[in-house]
Design a protein around this motif. Sequence first.
Motif, PDB file in Angstrom:
ATOM      1  N   SER A 164       0.819  -1.211   0.000  1.00 33.04           N
ATOM      2  CA  SER A 164       0.000   0.000   0.000  1.00 33.04           C
ATOM      3  C   SER A 164       0.853   1.262   0.000  1.00 33.04           C
ATOM      4  CB  SER A 164      -0.942  -0.007   1.205  1.00 33.04           C
ATOM      5  OG  SER A 164      -0.200  -0.117   2.416  1.00 33.04           O
ATOM      6  N   ALA A 165       1.996   1.239   0.709  1.00 29.27           N
ATOM      7  CA  ALA A 165       2.853   2.419   0.737  1.00 29.27           C
ATOM      8  C   ALA A 165       3.412   2.725  -0.645  1.00 29.27           C
ATOM      9  CB  ALA A 165       3.994   2.217   1.735  1.00 29.27           C
ATOM     10  N   PHE A 166       3.690   1.689  -1.385  1.00 31.25           N
ATOM     11  CA  PHE A 166       4.196   1.851  -2.742  1.00 31.25           C
ATOM     12  C   PHE A 166       3.126   2.452  -3.653  1.00 31.25           C
ATOM     13  CE2 PHE A 166       5.355  -0.005  -6.942  1.00 31.25           C
ATOM     14  CZ  PHE A 166       6.610   0.553  -7.076  1.00 31.25           C
ATOM     15  N   LYS A 167       1.904   1.961  -3.524  1.00 29.72           N
ATOM     16  CA  LYS A 167       0.804   2.503  -4.326  1.00 29.72           C
ATOM     17  C   LYS A 167       0.511   3.954  -3.966  1.00 29.72           C
ATOM     18  CE  LYS A 167      -1.993  -0.924  -3.238  1.00 29.72           C
ATOM     19  NZ  LYS A 167      -3.256  -1.684  -3.173  1.00 29.72           N
ATOM     20  N   GLN A 168       0.658   4.285  -2.683  1.00 28.17           N
ATOM     21  CA  GLN A 168       0.440   5.665  -2.267  1.00 28.17           C
ATOM     22  C   GLN A 168       1.506   6.574  -2.866  1.00 28.17           C
ATOM     23  OE1 GLN A 168      -2.172   7.079  -0.451  1.00 28.17           O
ATOM     24  NE2 GLN A 168      -1.143   8.910  -1.258  1.00 28.17           N
ATOM     25  N   ALA A 169       2.760   6.079  -2.887  1.00 31.25           N
ATOM     26  CA  ALA A 169       3.833   6.862  -3.500  1.00 31.25           C
ATOM     27  C   ALA A 169       3.562   7.082  -4.977  1.00 31.25           C
ATOM     28  CB  ALA A 169       5.165   6.144  -3.301  1.00 31.25           C
ATOM     29  N   LEU A 170       2.998   6.082  -5.635  1.00 30.63           N
ATOM     30  CA  LEU A 170       2.616   6.220  -7.038  1.00 30.63           C
ATOM     31  C   LEU A 170       1.595   7.334  -7.213  1.00 30.63           C
ATOM     32  CD1 LEU A 170       2.277   5.343 -10.007  1.00 30.63           C
ATOM     33  CD2 LEU A 170       0.605   3.670  -9.207  1.00 30.63           C
ATOM     34  N   ALA A 171       0.616   7.361  -6.332  1.00 32.29           N
ATOM     35  CA  ALA A 171      -0.420   8.384  -6.437  1.00 32.29           C
ATOM     36  C   ALA A 171       0.176   9.775  -6.245  1.00 32.29           C
ATOM     37  CB  ALA A 171      -1.510   8.121  -5.401  1.00 32.29           C
ATOM     38  N   ASP A 172       1.213   9.877  -5.391  1.00 29.31           N
ATOM     39  CA  ASP A 172       1.824  11.176  -5.112  1.00 29.31           C
ATOM     40  C   ASP A 172       2.686  11.671  -6.267  1.00 29.31           C
ATOM     41  OD1 ASP A 172       0.607  11.121  -2.651  1.00 29.31           O
ATOM     42  OD2 ASP A 172       2.384  10.390  -1.573  1.00 29.31           O
ATOM     43  N   ASP A 173       3.365  10.741  -6.954  1.00 27.18           N
ATOM     44  CA  ASP A 173       4.282  11.151  -8.022  1.00 27.18           C
ATOM     45  C   ASP A 173       4.416  10.027  -9.045  1.00 27.18           C
ATOM     46  OD1 ASP A 173       6.162  12.251  -9.646  1.00 27.18           O
ATOM     47  OD2 ASP A 173       7.758  12.352  -8.165  1.00 27.18           O
ATOM     48  N   PRO A 174       3.475   9.908  -9.973  1.00 26.47           N
ATOM     49  CA  PRO A 174       3.493   8.802 -10.934  1.00 26.47           C
ATOM     50  C   PRO A 174       4.712   8.792 -11.859  1.00 26.47           C
ATOM     51  CG  PRO A 174       1.354   9.884 -10.885  1.00 26.47           C
ATOM     52  CD  PRO A 174       2.298  10.766 -10.128  1.00 26.47           C
ATOM     53  N   SER A 175       5.333   9.915 -12.092  1.00 29.67           N
ATOM     54  CA  SER A 175       6.432   9.980 -13.059  1.00 29.67           C
ATOM     55  C   SER A 175       7.766   9.505 -12.500  1.00 29.67           C
ATOM     56  CB  SER A 175       6.596  11.421 -13.569  1.00 29.67           C
ATOM     57  OG  SER A 175       7.012  12.273 -12.508  1.00 29.67           O
ATOM     58  N   ALA A 176       7.843   9.305 -11.205  1.00 28.34           N
ATOM     59  CA  ALA A 176       9.128   8.956 -10.596  1.00 28.34           C
ATOM     60  C   ALA A 176       9.661   7.607 -11.063  1.00 28.34           C
ATOM     61  CB  ALA A 176       9.002   8.956  -9.073  1.00 28.34           C
ATOM     62  N   ILE A 177       8.794   6.752 -11.556  1.00 19.33           N
ATOM     63  CA  ILE A 177       9.215   5.421 -12.009  1.00 19.33           C
ATOM     64  C   ILE A 177      10.227   5.491 -13.135  1.00 19.33           C
ATOM     65  CG2 ILE A 177       7.328   5.203 -13.670  1.00 19.33           C
ATOM     66  CD1 ILE A 177       8.901   2.397 -11.565  1.00 19.33           C
ATOM     67  N   THR A 178      10.209   6.568 -13.921  1.00 15.50           N
ATOM     68  CA  THR A 178      11.028   6.642 -15.131  1.00 15.50           C
ATOM     69  C   THR A 178      12.515   6.793 -14.839  1.00 15.50           C
ATOM     70  OG1 THR A 178      10.642   9.033 -15.264  1.00 15.50           O
ATOM     71  CG2 THR A 178       9.131   7.592 -16.468  1.00 15.50           C
ATOM     72  N   GLN A 179      12.902   7.012 -13.601  1.00 11.62           N
ATOM     73  CA  GLN A 179      14.329   7.133 -13.280  1.00 11.62           C
ATOM     74  C   GLN A 179      15.002   5.766 -13.234  1.00 11.62           C
ATOM     75  OE1 GLN A 179      15.248   9.176  -9.642  1.00 11.62           O
ATOM     76  NE2 GLN A 179      17.422   8.669  -9.728  1.00 11.62           N
ATOM     77  N   ALA A 180      14.427   4.834 -12.489  1.00 15.80           N
ATOM     78  CA  ALA A 180      15.085   3.534 -12.290  1.00 15.80           C
ATOM     79  C   ALA A 180      14.217   2.353 -12.687  1.00 15.80           C
ATOM     80  CB  ALA A 180      15.505   3.389 -10.829  1.00 15.80           C
ATOM     81  N   TYR A 181      12.921   2.566 -12.835  1.00 15.25           N
ATOM     82  CA  TYR A 181      11.977   1.485 -13.146  1.00 15.25           C
ATOM     83  C   TYR A 181      12.123   0.328 -12.156  1.00 15.25           C
ATOM     84  CZ  TYR A 181      10.610   3.815 -17.447  1.00 15.25           C
ATOM     85  OH  TYR A 181      10.119   4.726 -18.359  1.00 15.25           O
TER      86      TYR A 181
END
Length: 230
Positions: A164-181
């Motif tokens: 759930s913490a990971f999903k919440q982080a996604l909701a806060d900043d969806p674009s952050a995944i593009t750095q390290a995937y």
Amino acid sequence: MRKRLPSLPLPFCAVGWSNNKRIAIVALIVAVLVAIAATVAWLSGNGNSPQSPEVATAPPADSPSSSEAAPKPATGSGAVPAPPQIAEPVAYAKAAAQMLWSYDTRDTGRDQQLAGMRAWMTSETAYSDWASVSGQVPDPLLWSRMADQDQYATASVTEGHYPSAFKQALADDPSAITQAYIYVVTVNGKQQIAWTKGGGGAEARAETLAVQCRPNHDCSLAAIAPSVTQ
């Protein structure tokens, strides 16, 4: 039934990444920049005979970053399976957890176990926490005693999900995944252990893994998270 999760979770470093790991990554980046700066300065010298810059030498044989970090046994990886060609984070994490919970001292040496596990790791050193993974393997003395009893373990996986913490982080900043995937996945399952003369036992297992799944590439293991999050 758990709700299907979004396709763009945040990188692992955003959730549960230790301060020591952050410091190590920053130190690595600084070291690379210093090395580049030194090389540029050397190549753009004023014509004088340049003095060779100092470079780091290879670690001594007993260094944790040598044989323990990258074991290379001549006889393969024993019972450790090769990493699967999977591009979906949860599926790869489930396969990785099953691999981590399984071993067979009857036909696999400790160095073989480490080498087999190492093959699952990401090649991007900035995001690879090999110590968290190799630390799952018993020390040489204990492994030897396990081998004397022909001890082995099999594992089954019941489910995997994004915490759930990971999903919440996604909701806060969806674009952050593009750095390290890098994706965080919690896996639940069961480990069955057996040894000579009918000994054995079983226990429930839960592990939170960080897996890297860059676009158009198979996934790889980055780290074992310091704690399980739901």
